[in-house]
Design a protein around this motif. Structure first.
Motif, mmCIF file in Angstrom:
data_model
loop_
_atom_site.group_PDB
_atom_site.id
_atom_site.type_symbol
_atom_site.label_atom_id
_atom_site.label_comp_id
_atom_site.label_asym_id
_atom_site.label_seq_id
_atom_site.Cartn_x
_atom_site.Cartn_y
_atom_site.Cartn_z
ATOM 1 N N HIS A 31 0.820 -1.218 0.000
ATOM 2 C CA HIS A 31 0.000 0.000 0.000
ATOM 3 C C HIS A 31 0.852 1.265 0.000
ATOM 4 O O HIS A 31 0.309 2.366 0.044
ATOM 5 C CB HIS A 31 -0.951 -0.005 1.193
ATOM 6 C CG HIS A 31 -0.253 -0.034 2.536
ATOM 7 N ND1 HIS A 31 0.706 -0.978 2.863
ATOM 8 C CD2 HIS A 31 -0.366 0.753 3.615
ATOM 9 C CE1 HIS A 31 1.128 -0.763 4.086
ATOM 10 N NE2 HIS A 31 0.492 0.287 4.567
ATOM 11 N N ARG A 32 2.162 1.094 -0.025
ATOM 12 C CA ARG A 32 3.048 2.266 -0.044
ATOM 13 C C ARG A 32 3.898 2.239 -1.306
ATOM 14 O O ARG A 32 4.316 1.170 -1.748
ATOM 15 C CB ARG A 32 3.964 2.241 1.176
ATOM 16 C CG ARG A 32 3.224 2.188 2.493
ATOM 17 C CD ARG A 32 3.462 3.437 3.287
ATOM 18 N NE ARG A 32 2.904 3.328 4.611
ATOM 19 C CZ ARG A 32 1.703 3.785 4.945
ATOM 20 N NH1 ARG A 32 0.947 4.366 4.050
ATOM 21 N NH2 ARG A 32 1.261 3.659 6.177
ATOM 22 N N VAL B 130 10.508 4.835 12.920
ATOM 23 C CA VAL B 130 11.212 4.112 13.980
ATOM 24 C C VAL B 130 12.365 4.953 14.521
ATOM 25 O O VAL B 130 12.506 5.147 15.714
ATOM 26 C CB VAL B 130 11.748 2.754 13.461
ATOM 27 C CG1 VAL B 130 12.562 2.055 14.538
ATOM 28 C CG2 VAL B 130 10.592 1.867 13.012
ATOM 29 N N ALA C 179 8.051 -5.733 8.922
ATOM 30 C CA ALA C 179 7.968 -4.585 9.818
ATOM 31 C C ALA C 179 8.866 -4.791 11.034
ATOM 32 O O ALA C 179 9.593 -3.886 11.450
ATOM 33 C CB ALA C 179 6.523 -4.360 10.246
ATOM 34 N N MET D 160 10.093 -2.019 13.678
ATOM 35 C CA MET D 160 8.798 -1.431 14.030
ATOM 36 C C MET D 160 8.158 -2.210 15.175
ATOM 37 O O MET D 160 8.144 -3.438 15.163
ATOM 38 C CB MET D 160 7.865 -1.424 12.807
ATOM 39 C CG MET D 160 8.395 -0.552 11.672
ATOM 40 S SD MET D 160 7.408 -0.652 10.159
ATOM 41 C CE MET D 160 5.996 0.344 10.612
ATOM 42 N N LEU E 16 3.060 0.073 16.129
ATOM 43 C CA LEU E 16 3.367 0.819 14.897
ATOM 44 C C LEU E 16 3.022 -0.028 13.667
ATOM 45 O O LEU E 16 2.492 0.482 12.675
ATOM 46 C CB LEU E 16 4.847 1.195 14.897
ATOM 47 C CG LEU E 16 5.309 2.241 13.876
ATOM 48 C CD1 LEU E 16 4.609 3.564 14.105
ATOM 49 C CD2 LEU E 16 6.820 2.425 13.942
ATOM 50 N N ARG F 107 0.498 1.415 10.975
ATOM 51 C CA ARG F 107 1.038 1.882 9.698
ATOM 52 C C ARG F 107 0.977 0.831 8.587
ATOM 53 O O ARG F 107 0.928 1.176 7.416
ATOM 54 C CB ARG F 107 2.512 2.303 9.871
ATOM 55 C CG ARG F 107 2.760 3.357 10.914
ATOM 56 C CD ARG F 107 2.611 4.741 10.387
ATOM 57 N NE ARG F 107 3.193 4.943 9.080
ATOM 58 C CZ ARG F 107 2.949 5.994 8.330
ATOM 59 N NH1 ARG F 107 2.135 6.938 8.753
ATOM 60 N NH2 ARG F 107 3.513 6.115 7.155
ATOM 61 N N ILE F 108 1.027 -0.446 8.956
ATOM 62 C CA ILE F 108 1.155 -1.488 7.935
ATOM 63 C C ILE F 108 -0.118 -2.340 7.826
ATOM 64 O O ILE F 108 -0.677 -2.500 6.741
ATOM 65 C CB ILE F 108 2.365 -2.415 8.242
ATOM 66 C CG1 ILE F 108 3.640 -1.575 8.434
ATOM 67 C CG2 ILE F 108 2.545 -3.453 7.139
ATOM 68 C CD1 ILE F 108 4.040 -0.747 7.233
ATOM 69 N N PRO G 288 -4.105 -0.178 7.637
ATOM 70 C CA PRO G 288 -4.378 0.460 6.339
ATOM 71 C C PRO G 288 -4.625 -0.550 5.221
ATOM 72 O O PRO G 288 -5.454 -0.305 4.344
ATOM 73 C CB PRO G 288 -3.105 1.267 6.062
ATOM 74 C CG PRO G 288 -2.466 1.466 7.374
ATOM 75 C CD PRO G 288 -2.820 0.261 8.198
ATOM 76 N N GLN G 289 -3.930 -1.683 5.275
ATOM 77 C CA GLN G 289 -4.149 -2.699 4.245
ATOM 78 C C GLN G 289 -5.437 -3.469 4.483
ATOM 79 O O GLN G 289 -6.096 -3.904 3.538
ATOM 80 C CB GLN G 289 -2.980 -3.686 4.215
ATOM 81 C CG GLN G 289 -1.711 -3.099 3.668
ATOM 82 C CD GLN G 289 -0.639 -4.167 3.527
ATOM 83 O OE1 GLN G 289 -0.763 -5.108 2.766
ATOM 84 N NE2 GLN G 289 0.421 -4.035 4.296
#
Lengths: 255, 220
Positions: free
Chosen positions: A103-104, A117, B123, B128, B132, B136-137, B140-141
């Motif tokens: 998604h990025r 981080v 991650a 991470m 987090l 962030r990962i 959203p997916q």
């Protein structure tokens, strides 16, 4: 100077004894390839080093800081999770299946961890990311999404993403095993370039010619143990263990 | 049945649309966070929490919503000697939120579980933390996977709001019913049906737009 040191590692998956007492030490700047038949514990060893799996027995330390130590019964006892995470972030990992964040965009994949981080300034991370993309030859793909890239391109992005955290050691877990044959070369040449910069690397691979060419040391694993740990020429030209001979024979006959 | 009569009853019934929309919006506003939290709970390592949440989703998905509404509005005051008693609209809010929270919990859990182990490992290898990684990962997916079933739920919710008429909430269907029994005329029902159709159409289009917004990437 030893940057990775593991002693007496044992790992069980249920009843399956995957690692049966493995010692490994790697010096800074060294390139070590790990070869051996599938199921021999190569990947597990690599995954123990950056805490993707936890050891059952034995100790691991990275750059002098331990992440797990043996207690009086020989069982591995880990530091608190946060500290382990911090220490292990000095190791960059490249996976067989890339595991990019779909998604990025490519550049966002590279900036994600440095910004969130390490707290690096977004602009700075972006500049660093672009440098790394240039290094792996993918500058023009900065705004593409992983799903739009070939496997070889995805793996090169994944290498750049790991490098973006400025790791002291790079771990490669069969980086070309999921790739079509014609895409393997581009990934290997990126890794070779890293080798030329004296990056410390531990590479689990089935690419024998590559391992022979690039490595300072080759480790042969079989059935959860290290059978040989020697310089590449010794392993590939005159292995003194029948298991290694049989394995290399099989691989060479296949190709 | 003249045009003026139609206009008058339409305006009257339309007053209920506001209530229908209120129940719809309040439910989504609170049930979505409730669902996210419960889904994360179901995926956590806390075994007792799994059990409690399992009971929750089982009870609220396993009994009729109409029964739950009646229970909240009539049953609770009776059982607690009036200590717990809600206005009709409040009873509707509470019941709908808890009921839809249960459905959304399961939808969100399923959506989060579509994210493969490789994403968590990547991650973690980048340093991470779990929090987090979720923020962030994973989440959203997961949204991409969640949107289609969630659109279904939203459409169902539009129609389910009509059940609130059973506990005297003056929403669209209630007012249409009132007109019908007063005038012995089914025109009011047709008008109510048209209103629901229009509302569901809007919801469907809204989710279609949202799905398009998440189509910018593909998972290979």
């Amino acid at each position: 100077m030893e940057i990775v040191q593991a002693k007496g590692l044992h790992k069980f998956f249920g009843k399956l004894h995957v690692l049966k007492g493995v010692d490994l030490s790697v010096n800074a700047g060294q390139i070590v390839s790990v070869i051996g038949p599938s199921g021999s514990g190569k990947s597990t060893l690599l995954r123990l080093l950056n805490h993707l799996e936890t050891a059952d027995k034995g100790s691991i330390s990275i750059d002098g800081e331990y992440i797990c130590q043996e207690n009086e019964w020989g069982q591995s006892v880990y530091r608190p999770g946060k500290e382990v995470l911090r220490i292990c972030s000095r190791l960059g990992m490249v996976f067989q299946n890339f595991n990019l964040f779909p998604h990025r965009s490519v550049l966002e994949n590279l900036c994600e961890a440095p910004v969130h981080v390490k707290g690096v300034d977004a602009k700075e991370a972006e500049a660093h990311g672009l440098e790394l993309l240039e290094k792996v030859g993918l500058s023009e793909k900065r705004d593409a999404y992983p799903g739009q890239l070939s496997g070889g391109q995805q793996q090169r992005v994944a290498i750049a993403r790991a490098l973006a955290m400025d790791p002291e050691i790079m771990l490669f877990d069969e980086p070309t095993s999921a790739l079509d044959p014609e895409l393997i070369g581009e990934v290997l040449s990126v890794i070779k370039n890293l080798a030329a910069e004296n990056t410390t690397m531990i590479i689990v691979t089935h690419e024998m010619n590559f391992a022979r060419e690039i490595s300072d040391r080759v480790i042969f694993m079989d059935d959860g143990q290290i059978l040989a740990d020697d310089d590449p020429e010794r392993i590939f030209v005159s292995p003194d263990h029948p298991r290694i001979l049989a394995f290399l024979d099989k691989i060479i006959r296949k190709s | 049945m003249g045009g003026e009569y139609l206009r008058d009853i339409t305006l009257y019934i339309a007053e209920g649309v506001g209530v229908t929309l209120k129940i719809f919006c309040v439910t989504l506003l609170f049930a979505v966070p409730l669902g996210v939290v419960c889904a994360l709970g179901k995926l956590s390592r806390l075994k007792p929490l799994h059990f409690v949440l399992g009971i929750y989703t089982w009870v609220f998905r396993g009994t009729p919503l109409l029964l739950q509404l009646v229970f909240t509005y009539y049953g609770l005051p009776y059982l607690t000697n009036q200590a717990v008693s809600f206005s009709p609209l409040m009873a509707a809010y509470v019941t709908f939120i808890i009921n839809y929270g249960a459905y959304l919990t399961e939808i969100f859990r399923g959506g989060i579980q579509t994210i493969g182990r490789g994403q968590y490992e990547a991650a973690k290898a980048l340093g991470m933390s779990q929090r987090l990684t979720m923020r962030r990962i994973v989440l959203p997916q997961a949204v991409k996977a969640i949107l289609p079933p969630m659109g279904n739920e939203a459409v169902t919710l539009v129609k389910d709001t009509a059940l609130a008429s059973a506990i005297t909430v003056n929403e669209t269907l209630k007012l249409a019913n009132r007109v019908m029994s007063r005038d012995f005329n089914v025109g009011a029902l047709v008008i109510a049906a048209c209103i629901y159709l229009l509302l569901t159409l809007i919801v469907i289009q809204l989710f279609r737009l949202l799905e398009k917004r998440f189509a910018y990437y593909s998972v290979k």
